[in-house]
Each structure stands twice: as structure tokens, then as C-alpha cells.
Motif scaffolding. Structure first.
Motif, PDB file in Angstrom:
ATOM      1  N   SER A 295       0.813  -1.214   0.000  1.00 20.37           N
ATOM      2  CA  SER A 295       0.000   0.000   0.000  1.00 20.37           C
ATOM      3  C   SER A 295       0.852   1.272   0.000  1.00 20.37           C
ATOM      4  CB  SER A 295      -0.940   0.009   1.210  1.00 20.37           C
ATOM      5  OG  SER A 295      -0.201  -0.110   2.419  1.00 20.37           O
ATOM      6  N   GLU A 296       2.113   1.173   0.440  1.00 21.51           N
ATOM      7  CA  GLU A 296       2.988   2.352   0.432  1.00 21.51           C
ATOM      8  C   GLU A 296       3.538   2.608  -0.965  1.00 21.51           C
ATOM      9  OE1 GLU A 296       5.974   1.848   3.389  1.00 21.51           O
ATOM     10  OE2 GLU A 296       4.561   1.903   5.070  1.00 21.51           O
ATOM     11  N   LYS A 297       3.900   1.544  -1.657  1.00 25.53           N
ATOM     12  CA  LYS A 297       4.429   1.680  -3.016  1.00 25.53           C
ATOM     13  C   LYS A 297       3.318   1.685  -4.064  1.00 25.53           C
ATOM     14  CE  LYS A 297       8.771  -0.701  -1.909  1.00 25.53           C
ATOM     15  NZ  LYS A 297       9.651  -1.864  -2.235  1.00 25.53           N
ATOM     16  N   LEU A 298       2.101   1.371  -3.618  1.00 23.24           N
ATOM     17  CA  LEU A 298       0.940   1.300  -4.523  1.00 23.24           C
ATOM     18  C   LEU A 298       1.193   0.332  -5.677  1.00 23.24           C
ATOM     19  CD1 LEU A 298      -0.085   5.093  -4.686  1.00 23.24           C
ATOM     20  CD2 LEU A 298      -0.932   3.311  -3.151  1.00 23.24           C
ATOM     21  N   ASP A 299       1.769  -0.812  -5.323  1.00 22.55           N
ATOM     22  CA  ASP A 299       2.072  -1.792  -6.363  1.00 22.55           C
ATOM     23  C   ASP A 299       2.192  -3.183  -5.739  1.00 22.55           C
ATOM     24  OD1 ASP A 299       2.556  -2.794  -8.868  1.00 22.55           O
ATOM     25  OD2 ASP A 299       4.580  -1.963  -9.048  1.00 22.55           O
ATOM     26  N   PHE A 300       2.048  -4.207  -6.586  1.00 22.43           N
ATOM     27  CA  PHE A 300       2.259  -5.573  -6.138  1.00 22.43           C
ATOM     28  C   PHE A 300       3.752  -5.876  -6.135  1.00 22.43           C
ATOM     29  CE2 PHE A 300      -2.028  -5.535  -7.844  1.00 22.43           C
ATOM     30  CZ  PHE A 300      -2.734  -6.312  -6.935  1.00 22.43           C
ATOM     31  N   GLU A 301       4.169  -6.773  -5.233  1.00 25.77           N
ATOM     32  CA  GLU A 301       5.588  -7.095  -5.153  1.00 25.77           C
ATOM     33  C   GLU A 301       5.796  -8.522  -4.646  1.00 25.77           C
ATOM     34  OE1 GLU A 301       7.300  -4.369  -2.381  1.00 25.77           O
ATOM     35  OE2 GLU A 301       6.280  -5.236  -0.641  1.00 25.77           O
ATOM     36  N   GLY A 302       7.020  -8.994  -4.827  1.00 26.92           N
ATOM     37  CA  GLY A 302       7.399 -10.308  -4.309  1.00 26.92           C
ATOM     38  C   GLY A 302       6.963 -11.457  -5.196  1.00 26.92           C
ATOM     39  N   MET A 303       7.023 -12.647  -4.588  1.00 29.00           N
ATOM     40  CA  MET A 303       6.710 -13.872  -5.306  1.00 29.00           C
ATOM     41  C   MET A 303       5.294 -14.340  -4.977  1.00 29.00           C
ATOM     42  SD  MET A 303       9.628 -14.467  -6.837  1.00 29.00           S
ATOM     43  CE  MET A 303       9.670 -16.213  -7.273  1.00 29.00           C
ATOM     44  N   PHE A 304       4.924 -15.472  -5.526  1.00 23.85           N
ATOM     45  CA  PHE A 304       3.634 -16.100  -5.257  1.00 23.85           C
ATOM     46  C   PHE A 304       3.454 -16.319  -3.754  1.00 23.85           C
ATOM     47  CE2 PHE A 304       1.558 -20.141  -4.198  1.00 23.85           C
ATOM     48  CZ  PHE A 304       0.313 -19.976  -4.781  1.00 23.85           C
ATOM     49  N   ILE A 305       2.256 -15.958  -3.224  1.00 27.92           N
ATOM     50  CA  ILE A 305       1.954 -16.122  -1.808  1.00 27.92           C
ATOM     51  C   ILE A 305       0.811 -17.122  -1.664  1.00 27.92           C
ATOM     52  CG2 ILE A 305       1.260 -14.999   0.340  1.00 27.92           C
ATOM     53  CD1 ILE A 305       2.250 -12.372  -0.806  1.00 27.92           C
ATOM     54  N   GLN A 306       1.067 -18.168  -0.931  1.00 28.46           N
ATOM     55  CA  GLN A 306       0.074 -19.232  -0.766  1.00 28.46           C
ATOM     56  C   GLN A 306      -1.177 -18.732  -0.043  1.00 28.46           C
ATOM     57  OE1 GLN A 306       1.537 -23.365  -0.039  1.00 28.46           O
ATOM     58  NE2 GLN A 306       0.427 -23.097   1.871  1.00 28.46           N
ATOM     59  N   THR A 307      -1.013 -17.870   0.958  1.00 28.97           N
ATOM     60  CA  THR A 307      -2.173 -17.372   1.696  1.00 28.97           C
ATOM     61  C   THR A 307      -3.064 -16.495   0.801  1.00 28.97           C
ATOM     62  OG1 THR A 307      -0.769 -15.587   2.570  1.00 28.97           O
ATOM     63  CG2 THR A 307      -1.162 -17.487   3.996  1.00 28.97           C
ATOM     64  N   ALA A 308      -2.470 -15.799  -0.156  1.00 28.68           N
ATOM     65  CA  ALA A 308      -3.269 -15.021  -1.102  1.00 28.68           C
ATOM     66  C   ALA A 308      -4.082 -15.973  -1.985  1.00 28.68           C
ATOM     67  CB  ALA A 308      -2.368 -14.139  -1.954  1.00 28.68           C
ATOM     68  N   TYR A 309      -3.456 -17.026  -2.413  1.00 25.46           N
ATOM     69  CA  TYR A 309      -4.103 -18.046  -3.238  1.00 25.46           C
ATOM     70  C   TYR A 309      -5.313 -18.622  -2.506  1.00 25.46           C
ATOM     71  CZ  TYR A 309      -4.150 -22.405  -6.119  1.00 25.46           C
ATOM     72  OH  TYR A 309      -4.478 -23.461  -6.948  1.00 25.46           O
ATOM     73  N   GLU A 310      -5.120 -18.965  -1.229  1.00 23.89           N
ATOM     74  CA  GLU A 310      -6.193 -19.566  -0.434  1.00 23.89           C
ATOM     75  C   GLU A 310      -7.237 -18.536   0.003  1.00 23.89           C
ATOM     76  OE1 GLU A 310      -3.300 -23.057   1.436  1.00 23.89           O
ATOM     77  OE2 GLU A 310      -3.679 -21.205   2.563  1.00 23.89           O
ATOM     78  N   GLY A 311      -6.830 -17.267   0.073  1.00 26.86           N
ATOM     79  CA  GLY A 311      -7.750 -16.220   0.483  1.00 26.86           C
ATOM     80  C   GLY A 311      -8.626 -15.701  -0.644  1.00 26.86           C
ATOM     81  N   ILE A 312      -8.166 -15.855  -1.880  1.00 27.15           N
ATOM     82  CA  ILE A 312      -8.903 -15.346  -3.037  1.00 27.15           C
ATOM     83  C   ILE A 312      -9.786 -16.410  -3.681  1.00 27.15           C
ATOM     84  CG2 ILE A 312      -8.655 -14.487  -5.406  1.00 27.15           C
ATOM     85  CD1 ILE A 312      -6.056 -13.085  -4.453  1.00 27.15           C
ATOM     86  N   LEU A 313      -9.241 -17.591  -3.891  1.00 21.21           N
ATOM     87  CA  LEU A 313      -9.890 -18.552  -4.786  1.00 21.21           C
ATOM     88  C   LEU A 313     -11.247 -19.104  -4.351  1.00 21.21           C
ATOM     89  CD1 LEU A 313      -6.839 -20.511  -6.222  1.00 21.21           C
ATOM     90  CD2 LEU A 313      -8.191 -18.694  -7.283  1.00 21.21           C
ATOM     91  N   PRO A 314     -11.441 -19.501  -3.084  1.00 24.94           N
ATOM     92  CA  PRO A 314     -12.756 -20.077  -2.760  1.00 24.94           C
ATOM     93  C   PRO A 314     -13.901 -19.120  -3.043  1.00 24.94           C
ATOM     94  CG  PRO A 314     -11.199 -20.425  -0.954  1.00 24.94           C
ATOM     95  CD  PRO A 314     -10.549 -19.481  -1.909  1.00 24.94           C
ATOM     96  N   GLY A 315     -13.769 -17.881  -2.549  1.00 27.63           N
ATOM     97  CA  GLY A 315     -14.831 -16.894  -2.738  1.00 27.63           C
ATOM     98  C   GLY A 315     -15.001 -16.500  -4.186  1.00 27.63           C
ATOM     99  N   LEU A 316     -13.902 -16.355  -4.902  1.00 25.75           N
ATOM    100  CA  LEU A 316     -13.977 -15.987  -6.316  1.00 25.75           C
ATOM    101  C   LEU A 316     -14.636 -17.098  -7.127  1.00 25.75           C
ATOM    102  CD1 LEU A 316     -13.315 -14.029  -8.587  1.00 25.75           C
ATOM    103  CD2 LEU A 316     -11.022 -15.050  -8.725  1.00 25.75           C
ATOM    104  N   ALA A 317     -14.227 -18.337  -6.882  1.00 23.78           N
ATOM    105  CA  ALA A 317     -14.778 -19.470  -7.626  1.00 23.78           C
ATOM    106  C   ALA A 317     -16.269 -19.649  -7.360  1.00 23.78           C
ATOM    107  CB  ALA A 317     -14.021 -20.751  -7.264  1.00 23.78           C
ATOM    108  N   ASN A 318     -16.677 -19.441  -6.117  1.00 25.38           N
ATOM    109  CA  ASN A 318     -18.080 -19.644  -5.763  1.00 25.38           C
ATOM    110  C   ASN A 318     -18.973 -18.471  -6.168  1.00 25.38           C
ATOM    111  OD1 ASN A 318     -17.972 -22.282  -4.602  1.00 25.38           O
ATOM    112  ND2 ASN A 318     -16.914 -21.407  -2.836  1.00 25.38           N
ATOM    113  N   ASN A 319     -18.363 -17.401  -6.677  1.00 28.58           N
ATOM    114  CA  ASN A 319     -19.129 -16.257  -7.186  1.00 28.58           C
ATOM    115  C   ASN A 319     -18.657 -15.888  -8.592  1.00 28.58           C
ATOM    116  OD1 ASN A 319     -20.719 -15.272  -4.640  1.00 28.58           O
ATOM    117  ND2 ASN A 319     -18.632 -15.619  -3.911  1.00 28.58           N
TER     118      ASN A 319
END
Length: 374
Positions: A295-319
Motif C-alpha cells: 500500500s505504500e508503493k501502490l504496487d504488487f511485489e514479491g513472489m507467489f503467496i500461498q495465503t493469497a491463493y487460499e484467500g482469493i480462490l474459494p470466494g472468487l470461484a463460488n461467485n
């Protein structure tokens, strides 16, 4: 007193499980085992061949041991009542013998050409030779070499056979948890395995998760696909797990088996949804799909994050219907704001036990991504 009672209970448990294990031990000449294979009574699952990863020098050293008369580790074989033998430990040794003799078949059923021996310390003259170039007497030494077989009678239950594979897998090439889990999937339903295996190459999935070669080598993409199916389907009985001590690998094993055996689980439909989900998130976020937003750089950074994967996909897939349509313009902002959400950060924080984390992220995701959709 408590310790005495626990030991009594432990003794009872030991006696019970030992009664379940029935074994038969004997030696068999290489030529006899080869004949069992030719007769079709020795099962080598075709898809296990990805586990057959010995290089020519490893194969050469094993054959050198046979020629020198050095005892080799036992080969463990599982046998269900009245069925074929299935190798649960020793696949690479048996496959080496078959490969040497020109009998080893690839996934298409074609015989793989034999290999040339590499140099050895004790038998240097063998270097560069193939099976058909060995003197008949030398071939006979190999054919007559004795192998120690341990036959374990297992229940007709596939998971019992898999448990043996997992416990006994002691090959020279260390296998990752997912490589071992692949064997469970193949044992339960080889068609299921083949369909999932194809998803690893699906272009938007590959681009969205963007993994290193090392991660790909240990079958992490397959694990991620299984995680997606488990958390999206979400028929998990978390009460059956000790969230503070049960291992994540055991959790994925059990939930994978549950999916395959669930008659209500429609893999074909789930594959269609999987592709829709990854086509959508890749079109919106590309390689940033599962990278942390700063949020400070206003950009995405780093590598693949497993918690992001698990936090996004169930809700996105079910909607997915909503986010493919009118919600598509909202999705990027929704993902960005997710990283500031207390619910996400609480579930994803370091120190959380793996299964507890998954439970929290599924709950958060389904609630968070349903906000606009409903």
C-alpha cells in the motif's frame, strides 16, 4: 497412575495394529520376478514412471551390486486378496532390471531402449556395454541373483495400500509429499490423476502462479490444484482434525481421497470452473494474481503467496458468474483491499497452524468475495 493406564492402552493399540499386518518373506531370483512381470502379475502403475528417476550411474551401481553378490535392500510388495502384486518400495530397482533387459514400458506402452553402463570402481570394464553385449555367463549372474521380497497383505482398502507406500518409500531419490500423494490419486482413480495432471499446463494457471523451476520439479503445481479443489468444494469436516497438531500433508491426503470418493463431486464441472477462475484472475491481474500488494508503493511485489491463493480462490470461484460479468471491473480493487482486511490478516498471519489457517481463509474468502455478488 495415568502413565500406567496410558501404557496399558498403548499395549492394546500395538497388539491391535500388529494383527492387521500380515506378511510373507522369501527370496526370488531376478529371472523369476521378471517372469511374474511378463505374466502380468506384477503391477507397475504407468504414471508412477515419473518417480523412476535414477540416472544411468545409479542404475549401473545397482547392477554392479548384483554382479558382486552384495545383498540389496528388500523389495516391499502389497497384495490385496487374490490380486496382482504392487510394488510399494523398490520400484526403481525393479524398473532398472526391466530397463536393462529391454522390458520397461513407457506411458504409451512402448518398450524403452536399454541403457549403457557407466563407469564403476569395482567393475570398470562394464563401462559402455549394454545388456545384449554382456557375455551369457554374466547375464546369468544377474538373472540368478536373489532379491529379498516382503509381501504385505493389505485390505481391499486402497488407503491401506497407500499408507504402506508412504511409510515404506525409502528410495535413493527423495520424493516430495505431492509426488507420494500422486500415487494415492493413481491408486484411487488414475483417470482423475490424468485429468488433474493436464491442468498443470493450463496457460492462465501457470502465468498466474508463476512458480520457480524448483517448485515445479517437486510437483507443487499439482498440490496447488488439489488445494483449490479442496477449498472450493469445502466439504471439510474440520472437527475431525486436531488443528494444532495434525500435519498439513496428511490433511491434503485425506481430503484428496475424500474428493475422489465423493459421488457428488463432479470433476468435469470443477475443471470448467477452474479454467474460468484462472482465465478471469489472469486477465485482471496477470502475474500479480497472488503477489502481495504494497500500500505504500501502490504496487504488487514479491513472489507467489500461498495465503493469497487460499484467500482469493474459494470466494472468487463460488461467485464466478458475478465476477465474470458486472463484477469484473471491481475485482482488482477487491483483491488490493483484501490485504488490508483484518479478517484476511488474522487468518493468514504467521504462527497459525496450517489447517487452522486454511479453515480461516476459506471462511474469510467466501464471505469477502460474496459481499458484492449477493
Amino acid at each position: 497412575m495415568e502413565i500406567i493406564e496410558k501404557n496399558k492402552q498403548l499395549q492394546t493399540e500395538i497388539e491391535s495394529v500388529r494383527k492387521e499386518i500380515k506378511t510373507d518373506n522369501f527370496s526370488m531370483a531376478v529371472r523369476e520376478l521378471v517372469q511374474v512381470y511378463k505374466d502380468g502379475d506384477l503391477e507397475l502403475f504407468p504414471s508412477y514412471q515419473r518417480l523412476f528417476r535414477w540416472e544411468d550411474d545409479q542404475k549401473t551401481r545397482f547392477i554392479e551390486s548384483l554382479l558382486m553378490g552384495i545383498p540389496t535392500p528388500p523389495i516391499f510388495i502389497a497384495q490385496k486378496k487374490g490380486s496382482k502384486w504392487t510394488i510399494v518400495d523398490g520400484l526403481q530397482r525393479v524398473s532398472t532390471i526391466l530397463h536393462l533387459m529391454g522390458l520397461f514400458k513407457d506411458n504409451k506402452g512402448d518398450v524403452r531402449p536399454t541403457f549403457k553402463f557407466t563407469s564403476t570402481e569395482k567393475l570398470p570394464s562394464i563401462e559402455g556395454l549394454e545388456w545384449n553385449e554382456l557375455d551369457e555367463d554374466i547375464q546369468r549372474i544377474i538373472r540368478m541373483s536373489k532379491l529379498d521380497l516382503k509381501i504385505i497383505l493389505v485390505e481391499d482398502n486402497i488407503t491401506a495400500q497407500y499408507e504402506l507406500f508412504k511409510r515404506l518409500n525409502t528410495g535413493a531419490v527423495a520424493l516430495s509429499p505431492q509426488e507420494i500423494r500422486n500415487c494415492l490419486i493413481i491408486m484411487l482413480d488414475e483417470k482423475f490423476y490424468n485429468q488433474i495432471d493436464l491442468l498443470k499446463s493450463y496457460h492462465t494457471f501457470k502465468e498466474a502462479v508463476k512458480l520457480t523451476d524448483t517448485k515445479i520439479e517437486i510437483e507443487y503445481p499439482m498440490e496447488l490444484i488439489l488445494r483449490y479443489l479442496i477449498i472450493k468444494y469445502n466439504k471439510i469436516s474440520f472437527a475431525n482434525y486436531n488443528l494444532s497438531s495434525d500435519l498439513l500433508s496428511d490433511f491434503i491426503d485425506k481430503e484428496t481421497a475424500r474428493l475422489i470418493q465423493d459421488k457428488e463431486f463432479n470433476l468435469e464441472n470443477e475443471i470448467v470452473t477452474f479454467k474460468r477462475v484462472f482465465d478471469l484472475i489472469h486477465s485482471v491481474l496477470g502475474e500479480n494474481s497472488f503477489r502481495k500488494y504494497n500500500s505504500e508503493k501502490l504496487d504488487f511485489e514479491g513472489m507467489f503467496i500461498q495465503t493469497a491463493y487460499e484467500g482469493i480462490l474459494p470466494g472468487l470461484a463460488n461467485n464466478i458468474d458475478f465476477y465474470e460479468g458486472e463484477g469484473k471491473s471491481l475485482l482488482k480493487d477487491k483483491v488490493i483491499r483484501m490485504y488490508s482486511e483484518e479478517g484476511f490478516n488474522t487468518a493468514a498471519k504467521r504462527g497459525n497452524k496450517a489447517i487452522s489457517r486454511i479453515q480461516g481463509l476459506i471462511s474469510f474468502s467466501n464471505s469477502y468475495f460474496a459481499n458484492y455478488a449477493n
